[in-house]
Design an enzyme around this catalytic site. Sequence first.
Site, PDB file in Angstrom:
ATOM      1  N   SER A   1       0.824  -1.216   0.000  1.00 51.86           N
ATOM      2  CA  SER A   1       0.000   0.000   0.000  1.00 51.86           C
ATOM      3  C   SER A   1       0.859   1.267   0.000  1.00 51.86           C
ATOM      4  O   SER A   1       1.844   1.365   0.734  1.00 51.86           O
ATOM      5  CB  SER A   1      -0.906   0.004   1.235  1.00 51.86           C
ATOM      6  OG  SER A   1      -1.555   1.250   1.329  1.00 51.86           O
TER       7      SER A   1
ATOM      8  N   LYS B   1     -13.618  -4.382   2.343  1.00 52.22           N
ATOM      9  CA  LYS B   1     -14.434  -3.182   2.134  1.00 52.22           C
ATOM     10  C   LYS B   1     -15.938  -3.404   2.369  1.00 52.22           C
ATOM     11  O   LYS B   1     -16.637  -2.508   2.804  1.00 52.22           O
ATOM     12  CB  LYS B   1     -14.224  -2.638   0.722  1.00 52.22           C
ATOM     13  CG  LYS B   1     -12.886  -1.943   0.540  1.00 52.22           C
ATOM     14  CD  LYS B   1     -12.800  -1.329  -0.842  1.00 52.22           C
ATOM     15  CE  LYS B   1     -11.552  -0.465  -0.953  1.00 52.22           C
ATOM     16  NZ  LYS B   1     -11.521   0.293  -2.207  1.00 52.22           N
TER      17      LYS B   1
ATOM     18  N   ASN C   1     -14.315   2.459   2.547  1.00 54.36           N
ATOM     19  CA  ASN C   1     -12.844   2.503   2.437  1.00 54.36           C
ATOM     20  C   ASN C   1     -12.217   3.360   3.535  1.00 54.36           C
ATOM     21  O   ASN C   1     -10.996   3.417   3.658  1.00 54.36           O
ATOM     22  CB  ASN C   1     -12.396   2.994   1.058  1.00 54.36           C
ATOM     23  CG  ASN C   1     -12.500   4.497   0.914  1.00 54.36           C
ATOM     24  OD1 ASN C   1     -13.351   5.125   1.529  1.00 54.36           O
ATOM     25  ND2 ASN C   1     -11.636   5.086   0.113  1.00 54.36           N
TER      26      ASN C   1
ATOM     27  N   ASP D   1     -13.930   6.644  -2.464  1.00 49.31           N
ATOM     28  CA  ASP D   1     -13.376   6.213  -3.755  1.00 49.31           C
ATOM     29  C   ASP D   1     -13.956   7.001  -4.941  1.00 49.31           C
ATOM     30  O   ASP D   1     -13.227   7.406  -5.846  1.00 49.31           O
ATOM     31  CB  ASP D   1     -13.619   4.715  -3.976  1.00 49.31           C
ATOM     32  CG  ASP D   1     -12.680   3.855  -3.148  1.00 49.31           C
ATOM     33  OD1 ASP D   1     -11.588   4.331  -2.780  1.00 49.31           O
ATOM     34  OD2 ASP D   1     -13.032   2.693  -2.860  1.00 49.31           O
TER      35      ASP D   1
ATOM     36  N   GLY E   1     -16.079  -2.309 -16.737  1.00 50.32           N
ATOM     37  CA  GLY E   1     -15.929  -3.092 -15.509  1.00 50.32           C
ATOM     38  C   GLY E   1     -17.147  -2.918 -14.617  1.00 50.32           C
ATOM     39  O   GLY E   1     -17.962  -1.998 -14.840  1.00 50.32           O
TER      40      GLY E   1
ATOM     41  N   ALA F   1     -14.798  -0.481  -7.942  1.00 45.56           N
ATOM     42  CA  ALA F   1     -14.303   0.755  -8.536  1.00 45.56           C
ATOM     43  C   ALA F   1     -15.273   1.279  -9.597  1.00 45.56           C
ATOM     44  O   ALA F   1     -15.445   2.495  -9.762  1.00 45.56           O
ATOM     45  CB  ALA F   1     -12.930   0.529  -9.137  1.00 45.56           C
TER      46      ALA F   1
HETATM   47  P1  ATR Z   1     -12.724  -3.862  -7.797  1.00 44.15           P
HETATM   48  O1  ATR Z   1     -13.764  -4.085  -6.760  1.00 44.15           O
HETATM   49  O2  ATR Z   1     -11.381  -3.427  -7.256  1.00 44.15           O
HETATM   50  O3  ATR Z   1     -13.174  -3.000  -8.932  1.00 44.15           O
HETATM   51  P2  ATR Z   1     -13.236  -6.568  -8.804  1.00 44.15           P
HETATM   52  O4  ATR Z   1     -14.525  -6.630  -8.106  1.00 44.15           O
HETATM   53  O5  ATR Z   1     -12.327  -7.724  -8.679  1.00 44.15           O
HETATM   54  O6  ATR Z   1     -12.344  -5.326  -8.393  1.00 44.15           O
HETATM   55  O7  ATR Z   1     -13.534  -6.259 -10.319  1.00 44.15           O
HETATM   56  C1  ATR Z   1     -12.635  -6.547 -11.302  1.00 44.15           C
HETATM   57  C2  ATR Z   1     -13.224  -6.134 -12.646  1.00 44.15           C
HETATM   58  O8  ATR Z   1     -12.280  -6.511 -13.656  1.00 44.15           O
HETATM   59  C3  ATR Z   1     -14.534  -6.857 -12.973  1.00 44.15           C
HETATM   60  O9  ATR Z   1     -15.326  -5.964 -13.723  1.00 44.15           O
HETATM   61  C4  ATR Z   1     -14.032  -8.027 -13.826  1.00 44.15           C
HETATM   62  O10 ATR Z   1     -14.996  -8.550 -14.704  1.00 44.15           O
HETATM   63  P3  ATR Z   1     -15.999  -9.726 -14.229  1.00 44.15           P
HETATM   64  O11 ATR Z   1     -17.036  -9.053 -13.386  1.00 44.15           O
HETATM   65  O12 ATR Z   1     -16.540 -10.306 -15.474  1.00 44.15           O
HETATM   66  O13 ATR Z   1     -15.153 -10.697 -13.438  1.00 44.15           O
HETATM   67  C5  ATR Z   1     -12.938  -7.352 -14.593  1.00 44.15           C
HETATM   68  N1  ATR Z   1     -11.994  -8.321 -15.168  1.00 44.15           N
HETATM   69  C6  ATR Z   1     -11.004  -8.966 -14.521  1.00 44.15           C
HETATM   70  N2  ATR Z   1     -10.358  -9.789 -15.366  1.00 44.15           N
HETATM   71  C7  ATR Z   1     -10.958  -9.668 -16.586  1.00 44.15           C
HETATM   72  C8  ATR Z   1     -10.763 -10.247 -17.894  1.00 44.15           C
HETATM   73  N3  ATR Z   1      -9.775 -11.122 -18.121  1.00 44.15           N
HETATM   74  N4  ATR Z   1     -11.575  -9.855 -18.883  1.00 44.15           N
HETATM   75  C9  ATR Z   1     -12.570  -8.972 -18.683  1.00 44.15           C
HETATM   76  N5  ATR Z   1     -12.806  -8.385 -17.476  1.00 44.15           N
HETATM   77  C10 ATR Z   1     -12.019  -8.719 -16.451  1.00 44.15           C
END
Ligand code: ATR
Length: 280
Positions: A19, A70, A91, A107, A132, A136
């Site tokens: 971190s 979180k 957070n 955030d 995504g 986030a």
């Molecule tokens: P955070 O809460 O930090 O945003 P997370 O909940 O792990 O992290 O979210 C990761 C994001 O990256 C998700 O939108 C994930 O898509 P899925 O919901 O389909 O899992 C996306 N992500 C991670 N690896 C991926 C990949 N190889 N291709 C497409 N999307 C991906």
Amino acid sequence: MTSPTFKRAAVIGWPVAHSLSPVIHNHWMQVHGIEGEYEKITVEPENLASAVEDMKTKGFSGFNVTVPHKEAIIPYLDKLAPLARLMGAVNTVKIDVDGTTTGFNTDGIGLLANLEKSLPSWPRDRPALVVGAGGAARAAALGLLNENLPFVVITNRTRKKAEAIAQDIGRGRMVVVDWEERNDVALTAGLIVNTTTLGMHGNDALELDISKCARDTVVYDIVYQPLITPLLAEAEKLGLRTVTGLGMLVYQAAAAFKVWFDIMPEYDAALRARLEAVFQ
Ligand code: ATR
């Protein structure tokens, strides 16, 4: 023995070793003459409840919460601020002198503040595209929905997670688009925000065709390791404007610092230099 004015804050997570929050908060404590320390504390999931109690008895002003706590921390807090409730995630925790704990989520504030400070003239006349649907993405969508844009488009590999965000916070102003259609939407967006983990060191790059985007399009990547992700490198090559993710980390921290110490700190040149040194 520490003096009674000594202020304690921390980040709890698992893992937490990498971190950068201590660099940021200890810098601001120094700048503002606050005698104290911001620490990193490893907390395994089964110890979360006792960790919260510990922070109260050890006189912490508050703490940050990172993965994987979180959402899990919510049942152990006394109160939740409105944004944390909407996000379903915390957070930042403030501990009052009487031990009352309140959960905040800074955030979304950090994500938008970084964009505003980096490129105040980012296009608001076209939809924003959030790529995504993790925590986030929810933060990004919440922030962007306050920006008076035509609407916010969200796309995610797992469509139902994007649908859940649109349903929870979209107020009818979010549109969910299939992952396979993301290139078509990117064409018409004024702002593209990558909130996935794609592009991070060790992961694949985000495949997104931005080659036909309007020249004033802004590409924002919240991944900051590396600072210039493949998506941002491509955007720079095309002459599009870019925003890196490091500022989001700094501005979410600034909002947390304000919660604990009632001071809004600056992203000053010295802090920039300290952080950039980490990425050398
Ligand atoms: P955070 O809460 O930090 O945003 P997370 O909940 O792990 O992290 O979210 C990761 C994001 O990256 C998700 O939108 C994930 O898509 P899925 O919901 O389909 O899992 C996306 N992500 C991670 N690896 C991926 C990949 N190889 N291709 C497409 N999307 C991906």
